[in-house]
Write a protein that holds these residues in place. Structure first.
Motif, PDB file in Angstrom:
ATOM      1  N   LEU A  37       0.891  -1.279   0.124  1.00  0.00           N
ATOM      2  CA  LEU A  37       0.169  -0.013  -0.229  1.00  0.00           C
ATOM      3  C   LEU A  37       0.970   1.124  -0.087  1.00  0.00           C
ATOM      4  N   ILE A  38       2.071   1.237   0.759  1.00  0.00           N
ATOM      5  CA  ILE A  38       2.506   2.618   0.806  1.00  0.00           C
ATOM      6  C   ILE A  38       3.543   2.910  -0.262  1.00  0.00           C
ATOM      7  N   LYS A  39       3.527   1.700  -1.136  1.00  0.00           N
ATOM      8  CA  LYS A  39       4.103   2.132  -2.593  1.00  0.00           C
ATOM      9  C   LYS A  39       3.282   2.731  -3.478  1.00  0.00           C
ATOM     10  N   VAL A  40       1.964   2.738  -3.264  1.00  0.00           N
ATOM     11  CA  VAL A  40       1.002   3.160  -4.074  1.00  0.00           C
ATOM     12  C   VAL A  40       1.153   4.874  -4.060  1.00  0.00           C
ATOM     13  N   ASN A  41       1.163   5.592  -5.216  1.00  0.00           N
ATOM     14  CA  ASN A  41       1.343   7.005  -5.291  1.00  0.00           C
ATOM     15  C   ASN A  41       0.348   7.764  -4.253  1.00  0.00           C
ATOM     16  N   GLY A  42       0.796   8.492  -3.418  1.00  0.00           N
ATOM     17  CA  GLY A  42      -0.235   9.214  -2.581  1.00  0.00           C
ATOM     18  C   GLY A  42      -0.927   8.362  -1.351  1.00  0.00           C
ATOM     19  N   VAL A  43      -0.386   7.289  -1.037  1.00  0.00           N
ATOM     20  CA  VAL A  43      -0.652   6.441   0.027  1.00  0.00           C
ATOM     21  C   VAL A  43       0.781   6.449   0.963  1.00  0.00           C
ATOM     22  N   GLY A  44       0.512   7.014   2.214  1.00  0.00           N
ATOM     23  CA  GLY A  44       1.547   7.009   3.510  1.00  0.00           C
ATOM     24  C   GLY A  44       0.974   5.842   4.187  1.00  0.00           C
ATOM     25  N   PRO A  45       1.892   5.784   5.329  1.00  0.00           N
ATOM     26  CA  PRO A  45       1.831   4.913   6.218  1.00  0.00           C
ATOM     27  C   PRO A  45       0.311   4.981   7.493  1.00  0.00           C
ATOM     28  N   LYS A  46       0.022   6.480   7.319  1.00  0.00           N
ATOM     29  CA  LYS A  46      -1.100   6.657   8.125  1.00  0.00           C
ATOM     30  C   LYS A  46      -2.388   5.986   7.470  1.00  0.00           C
ATOM     31  N   LEU A  47      -2.451   6.550   5.807  1.00  0.00           N
ATOM     32  CA  LEU A  47      -3.700   6.111   5.111  1.00  0.00           C
ATOM     33  C   LEU A  47      -3.633   4.506   5.002  1.00  0.00           C
ATOM     34  N   ALA A  48      -2.481   3.778   4.937  1.00  0.00           N
ATOM     35  CA  ALA A  48      -2.580   2.461   4.699  1.00  0.00           C
ATOM     36  C   ALA A  48      -2.777   1.622   6.065  1.00  0.00           C
ATOM     37  N   LEU A  49      -2.601   2.200   7.219  1.00  0.00           N
ATOM     38  CA  LEU A  49      -3.184   1.661   8.359  1.00  0.00           C
ATOM     39  C   LEU A  49      -4.674   1.985   8.507  1.00  0.00           C
ATOM     40  N   ALA A  50      -5.162   3.137   8.241  1.00  0.00           N
ATOM     41  CA  ALA A  50      -6.693   3.348   8.107  1.00  0.00           C
ATOM     42  C   ALA A  50      -7.158   2.465   7.151  1.00  0.00           C
ATOM     43  N   ILE A  51      -6.707   2.115   6.112  1.00  0.00           N
ATOM     44  CA  ILE A  51      -7.399   1.033   5.190  1.00  0.00           C
ATOM     45  C   ILE A  51      -7.252  -0.372   5.928  1.00  0.00           C
ATOM     46  N   LEU A  52      -6.028  -0.726   6.450  1.00  0.00           N
ATOM     47  CA  LEU A  52      -6.164  -1.898   7.291  1.00  0.00           C
ATOM     48  C   LEU A  52      -6.990  -2.054   8.357  1.00  0.00           C
ATOM     49  N   SER A  53      -7.202  -1.029   8.823  1.00  0.00           N
ATOM     50  CA  SER A  53      -8.128  -0.909  10.121  1.00  0.00           C
ATOM     51  C   SER A  53      -9.716  -1.068   9.701  1.00  0.00           C
ATOM     52  N   GLY A  54      -9.898  -0.580   8.572  1.00  0.00           N
ATOM     53  CA  GLY A  54     -11.444  -0.521   7.883  1.00  0.00           C
ATOM     54  C   GLY A  54     -11.900  -1.780   7.276  1.00  0.00           C
ATOM     55  N   MET A  55     -10.632  -2.545   7.196  1.00  0.00           N
ATOM     56  CA  MET A  55     -11.479  -3.881   6.754  1.00  0.00           C
ATOM     57  C   MET A  55     -10.314  -5.008   6.345  1.00  0.00           C
TER      58      MET A  55
END
Length: 202
Positions: free
Chosen positions: A75-93
């Motif tokens: 996820l953090i390799k995707v353009n515009g996705v940092g660790p905080k957003l990656a954790l939010a994604i993993l928390s949401g599903m």
């Protein structure tokens, strides 16, 4: 690079936790799925980790499953996705839910996650689709043991859960609405998990 930690869980205040390893307390940030899987403080745990080195800080992230860490790193390799957003994604599903959303072009489900707009969802689908074949049959083994910590008061649990949701990127009013009407006997972790499931369901 710190790849794994095994030690005594000292504290967990979503999204943070502290593990004592041979007298050294490691502070980690983790997804809500990992936090819910953890046993009560005082128990021995093992987490896969990812160390992010920045100019101003060294940040350590913890994961209950190696697959969750692999997805975080993708996820953090995707353009515009940092660790905080990656954790939010993993928390949401769960990982498998996310994989299905990508494979099924389910932009609507992805945009229910905090910080994920339509363009980000489209970018996630395009950039992540080819990375999943080797994961789809992976065994999702969590950490043994269930969270059995003593439940704090209902008010404190609600306050902590709301603060954790805000830290994931939800607005305070939205976090409050997500928690509204949830069970009186739920722990902080269970409240967060239920709120995220409610949000995902629409």
């Amino acid at each position: 690079m710190i790849g794994r930690l095994r030690g005594t869980l000292l504290d967990k205040q979503p999204p943070w936790l502290v593990i004592d390893v041979a007298g050294v307390g490691y502070e980690l940030e983790a997804s809500m799925n990992t936090l819910v899987a953890l046993p009560a403080p005082g128990e021995v745990v093992q987490l896969y980790t990812h160390l992010a080195v920045r100019e101003d800080a060294h940040l350590l992230y913890g994961f209950a499953r190696e697959q969750e860490r692999s997805l975080f790193r993708a996820l953090i390799k995707v353009n515009g996705v940092g660790p905080k957003l990656a954790l939010a994604i993993l928390s949401g599903m769960e990982e498998e839910q996310f994989i299905r959303c990508v494979m099924d072009d389910d932009i609507k489900a992805l945009t229910r996650l905090p910080g994920v707009g339509k363009k980000t969802a489209e970018r996630l689908i395009i950039e992540m689709r080819d990375r999943f074949p080797q994961w789809t049959r992976a065994t999702l083994d969590g950490i043994p043991g269930q969270a059995t910590s003593t439940r704090p008061t209902e008010a404190n649990a609600m306050v902590d859960a709301e603060a954790a949701l805000v830290s994931l990127g939800y607005k305070p009013t939205e976090a409050s609405r997500m928690l509204s009407g949830l069970g009186d006997e739920l722990s902080t972790e269970a409240l967060i998990k239920a709120a995220l499931a409610r949000k995902l369901a629409g």
